[in-house]
Design a protein around this motif. Structure first.
Motif, PDB file in Angstrom:
ATOM      1  N   LEU A   1       0.120  -3.489   4.243  1.00 15.85           N
ATOM      2  CA  LEU A   1       1.290  -4.136   3.641  1.00 15.85           C
ATOM      3  C   LEU A   1       2.071  -4.883   4.722  1.00 15.85           C
ATOM      4  CD1 LEU A   1       2.606  -1.331   1.227  1.00 15.85           C
ATOM      5  CD2 LEU A   1       0.878  -3.087   0.821  1.00 15.85           C
ATOM      6  N   VAL A   2       2.445  -6.110   4.418  1.00 20.76           N
ATOM      7  CA  VAL A   2       3.163  -6.939   5.384  1.00 20.76           C
ATOM      8  C   VAL A   2       4.448  -7.459   4.748  1.00 20.76           C
ATOM      9  CG1 VAL A   2       1.081  -7.620   6.609  1.00 20.76           C
ATOM     10  CG2 VAL A   2       1.871  -8.991   4.681  1.00 20.76           C
ATOM     11  N   GLY A   3       5.367  -7.922   5.589  1.00 17.81           N
ATOM     12  CA  GLY A   3       6.630  -8.475   5.087  1.00 17.81           C
ATOM     13  C   GLY A   3       7.360  -7.444   4.241  1.00 17.81           C
ATOM     14  N   ASN A   4       7.790  -7.872   3.066  1.00 19.92           N
ATOM     15  CA  ASN A   4       8.496  -6.948   2.168  1.00 19.92           C
ATOM     16  C   ASN A   4       7.613  -6.507   1.000  1.00 19.92           C
ATOM     17  OD1 ASN A   4      10.940  -5.509   1.667  1.00 19.92           O
ATOM     18  ND2 ASN A   4      11.387  -6.882  -0.047  1.00 19.92           N
TER      19      ASN A   4
ATOM     20  N   ARG B   1      -6.587   0.432  -2.715  1.00 19.90           N
ATOM     21  CA  ARG B   1      -7.228  -0.128  -1.515  1.00 19.90           C
ATOM     22  C   ARG B   1      -6.400  -1.223  -0.872  1.00 19.90           C
ATOM     23  NH1 ARG B   1     -12.138  -1.880  -5.091  1.00 19.90           N
ATOM     24  NH2 ARG B   1     -10.238  -2.384  -6.282  1.00 19.90           N
ATOM     25  N   ASN B   2      -5.486  -1.798  -1.647  1.00 20.47           N
ATOM     26  CA  ASN B   2      -4.711  -2.913  -1.112  1.00 20.47           C
ATOM     27  C   ASN B   2      -3.393  -3.042  -1.883  1.00 20.47           C
ATOM     28  OD1 ASN B   2      -5.356  -4.375  -3.582  1.00 20.47           O
ATOM     29  ND2 ASN B   2      -7.369  -4.785  -2.664  1.00 20.47           N
ATOM     30  N   TYR B   3      -2.638  -4.069  -1.542  1.00 16.70           N
ATOM     31  CA  TYR B   3      -1.326  -4.324  -2.133  1.00 16.70           C
ATOM     32  C   TYR B   3      -1.406  -4.497  -3.646  1.00 16.70           C
ATOM     33  CZ  TYR B   3       2.822  -7.206  -3.226  1.00 16.70           C
ATOM     34  OH  TYR B   3       3.955  -7.742  -3.772  1.00 16.70           O
ATOM     35  N   TYR B   4      -2.420  -5.189  -4.123  1.00 13.51           N
ATOM     36  CA  TYR B   4      -2.524  -5.496  -5.549  1.00 13.51           C
ATOM     37  C   TYR B   4      -2.858  -4.249  -6.370  1.00 13.51           C
ATOM     38  CZ  TYR B   4      -2.378 -10.178  -3.695  1.00 13.51           C
ATOM     39  OH  TYR B   4      -1.986 -11.310  -3.026  1.00 13.51           O
ATOM     40  N   ASP B   5      -3.685  -3.366  -5.820  1.00 15.48           N
ATOM     41  CA  ASP B   5      -3.947  -2.090  -6.500  1.00 15.48           C
ATOM     42  C   ASP B   5      -2.652  -1.290  -6.635  1.00 15.48           C
ATOM     43  OD1 ASP B   5      -6.590  -2.764  -6.565  1.00 15.48           O
ATOM     44  OD2 ASP B   5      -7.239  -1.356  -5.016  1.00 15.48           O
ATOM     45  N   LEU B   6      -1.861  -1.269  -5.569  1.00 17.98           N
ATOM     46  CA  LEU B   6      -0.606  -0.526  -5.584  1.00 17.98           C
ATOM     47  C   LEU B   6       0.361  -1.101  -6.621  1.00 17.98           C
ATOM     48  CD1 LEU B   6       1.132   1.712  -4.306  1.00 17.98           C
ATOM     49  CD2 LEU B   6       1.919   0.018  -2.621  1.00 17.98           C
ATOM     50  N   ILE B   7       0.430  -2.431  -6.703  1.00 18.91           N
ATOM     51  CA  ILE B   7       1.302  -3.081  -7.686  1.00 18.91           C
ATOM     52  C   ILE B   7       0.888  -2.692  -9.110  1.00 18.91           C
ATOM     53  CG2 ILE B   7       1.890  -5.311  -8.718  1.00 18.91           C
ATOM     54  CD1 ILE B   7       3.439  -4.822  -6.207  1.00 18.91           C
ATOM     55  N   ALA B   8      -0.390  -2.698  -9.382  1.00 17.03           N
ATOM     56  CA  ALA B   8      -0.885  -2.356 -10.716  1.00 17.03           C
ATOM     57  C   ALA B   8      -0.514  -0.916 -11.089  1.00 17.03           C
ATOM     58  CB  ALA B   8      -2.396  -2.547 -10.778  1.00 17.03           C
ATOM     59  N   CYS B   9      -0.693  -0.001 -10.133  1.00 14.13           N
ATOM     60  CA  CYS B   9      -0.359   1.402 -10.399  1.00 14.13           C
ATOM     61  C   CYS B   9       1.133   1.583 -10.625  1.00 14.13           C
ATOM     62  CB  CYS B   9      -0.830   2.282  -9.233  1.00 14.13           C
ATOM     63  SG  CYS B   9      -2.621   2.541  -9.189  1.00 14.13           S
TER      64      CYS B   9
END
Length: 496
Positions: free
Chosen positions: A86-89, A140-148
């Motif tokens: 994860l980078v930035g905000n 595995r990445n930022y997008y997986d985390l957003i979906a969850c």
């Protein structure tokens, strides 16, 4: 026969200009409403069983949801941001995005509760957030985390409307705060217990080829799923049919509804009630107050471990230091709520809570010494989960579906702060988060003025209604009692 003697007996008593506490004693000049306790001993019995079983089930559900909702702060300390690159905000975005579904679905769940009942709604939500929490371990990445996080918001958004509507449907107004304190104390305990789990998971880092934060999500999600059968078996869809009530108590509960200020017979979903809620200025004022309060409670609930770490403590010690802070939160709420119910007062606790929070935030922002700033966090913790706003508006709104809509929109507006605080507590401002804490301080002051405005309105409106009633009686044309109008009925008295 004196009023006190009558209240202790079996005959129904119309207690005017007073409130009746759980022990059957009069509490003069507080709620100024009609309350009837037909049988004090039966009242005590059903309250004991509701506290021991129903309120415990609701508190446990809130405990489990709080574990799964706020653990992203502990996960960050356990290495989540590094492992997902994860980078930035992006971390702040992941915190905020949960409220994209959490916020708009709350009014929907509040009204669906009247259709499907708490057993169905609560079991559905608990199953969903448990599975989502376990699945978060596989991100595995930022997008997986957003979906969850989006899915987590969709399932958890039904919990608090369910808790509120069940409690306000089964309790008298003078019995709200203490029971809500059990639920919110469970939330504070979850934050403390989450720190313990996080500490344990950090020590498991590398076991089975998994990082500590992955273990945390699996363990906490599995704990929630483990308790699902309890809700399927014991959670009633109607309180009077509660499994642990005997036949006498079930009959009493059915009669008891008619003695409660917030009860309306044959209450069915009505667009008129929903429209009345949307036109009521209190819906929007209390929503604005809740927004201000949630900025602090949600912001600190998520970012407190990081703020404590920024005081100079290690990751592990920062997790452990969450325990005494949230212990103070839980104990103070339990004490303050009992006092609030005892005297049937809401507004002083709302105003004082905002003032105390503002003082604590000012200390955290302004102090430079680590010990003083840590002390400031304890001051903020005292009223952190003091839910006077939700209790107050629920108790002053009659008709189930109007109350569901008012409370649903109250939470919709309030929880939209979740979209804001993830950006307000920007990663660039870590670990002191001066900007975010200053905004919280300002909104606490604004919420305090909001509580004062409600107090003056309720006092003025009660006086106006009493004057209208007295003038009508003096003119020989008494005003008709119209319970179908709910809280707009001239005989309905607001509590404050």
């Amino acid at each position: 026969m004196s009023e006190e003697k009558a209240i202790s007996g079996k005959e129904p008593v119309d207690v005017k200009v007073s409130a009746v506490t759980e022990d059957g004693l009069l509490n003069e000049a507080v709620i100024r409403d009609k309350e009837i306790i037909e049988d004090v001993e039966l009242e005590k019995r059903v309250l004991f069983k509701m506290d021991a079983y129903l309120v415990s089930l609701l508190s446990l559900a809130y405990f489990l949801a709080s574990l799964d909702k706020s653990n992203i702060g502990n996960a960050k300390l356990a290495g989540l941001t590094e492992d997902l690159n994860l980078v930035g905000n992006q971390y702040g975005n992941a915190v905020s995005v949960m409220y994209a579904t959490y916020v708009p679905l709350e009014p929907v769940y509040a009204n669906l509760l009247g259709v499907f009942g708490p057993k169905v709604v609560l079991s559905f939500c608990l199953t969903g957030w448990s599975i989502v929490s376990i699945c978060t371990s596989q991100c595995r990445n930022y997008y997986d985390l957003i979906a969850c996080r989006i899915l987590l918001g969709a399932f958890e958004s039904g919990l608090y409307p369910c808790v509120n509507m069940v409690l306000t449907s089964m309790l008298r107004r003078s019995q709200f705060a203490k029971r809500f304190s059990y639920v919110m104390a469970a939330s504070a305990s979850a934050s403390a217990f989450g720190g313990l789990i996080s500490y344990g998971c950090i020590t498991m880092d590398g076991k089975g080829g998994w990082k500590g934060w992955k273990w945390m999500y699996v363990i906490e999600g599995s704990i929630s799923l483990f308790f699902l059968p309890m809700y399927l078996l014991f959670m009633p869809n109607r309180v009077e049919n509660f499994y642990f009530f005997d036949s006498e108590e079930k009959d009493y509960m059915k009669r008891r509804y008619h003695t409660m200020s917030t009860y309306k017979e044959n209450d069915k979903i009505s667009w008129k009630d929903i429209s009345s809620a949307l036109k009521d200025f209190r819906t929007w004022l209390t929503g604005a107050i809740q927004f201000c309060l949630n900025l602090t409670s949600y912001g600190l609930g998520t970012f407190m471990p990081i703020i404590v770490q920024g005081l100079g403590f290690t990751n592990v010690r920062a997790q452990l230091l969450m325990i005494p802070i949230y212990f103070v939160t839980a104990v103070s709420y339990l004490i303050l709520a009992r006092i609030s119910d005892k005297y049937c007062l809401r507004w002083p606790f709302g105003v004082a809570g905002c003032l105390v929070s503002a003082v604590g935030l000012a200390i955290v922002v302004g102090a430079t010494q680590m010990g003083v700033r840590f002390f400031g966090l304890f001051i903020v913790a005292i009223p952190l989960y003091l839910n006077i706003n939700g209790i107050w508006i629920s108790g002053n709104t009659n008709n189930f579906y109007k109350r569901a809509t008012v409370f649903g929109f109250n939470q919709l507006i309030g929880n939209s702060s979740g979209v804001v605080y993830g950006q307000m507590f920007s990663t660039a401002d870590s670990p002191r988060y001066i900007k975010g804490l200053c905004v919280c301080l300002a909104t606490q002051v604004a919420a305090g003025f909001g509580f004062l405005s409600l107090f003056f309105y309720y006092r003025w409106e009660n006086a106006r209604r009493e004057r209208l009633i007295a003038e009508a009686i003096a003119n020989g044309t008494p005003l008709p009692d119209m319970p179908e109008k709910g809280d707009k009925n001239v005989y309905f008295k607001y509590s404050y």
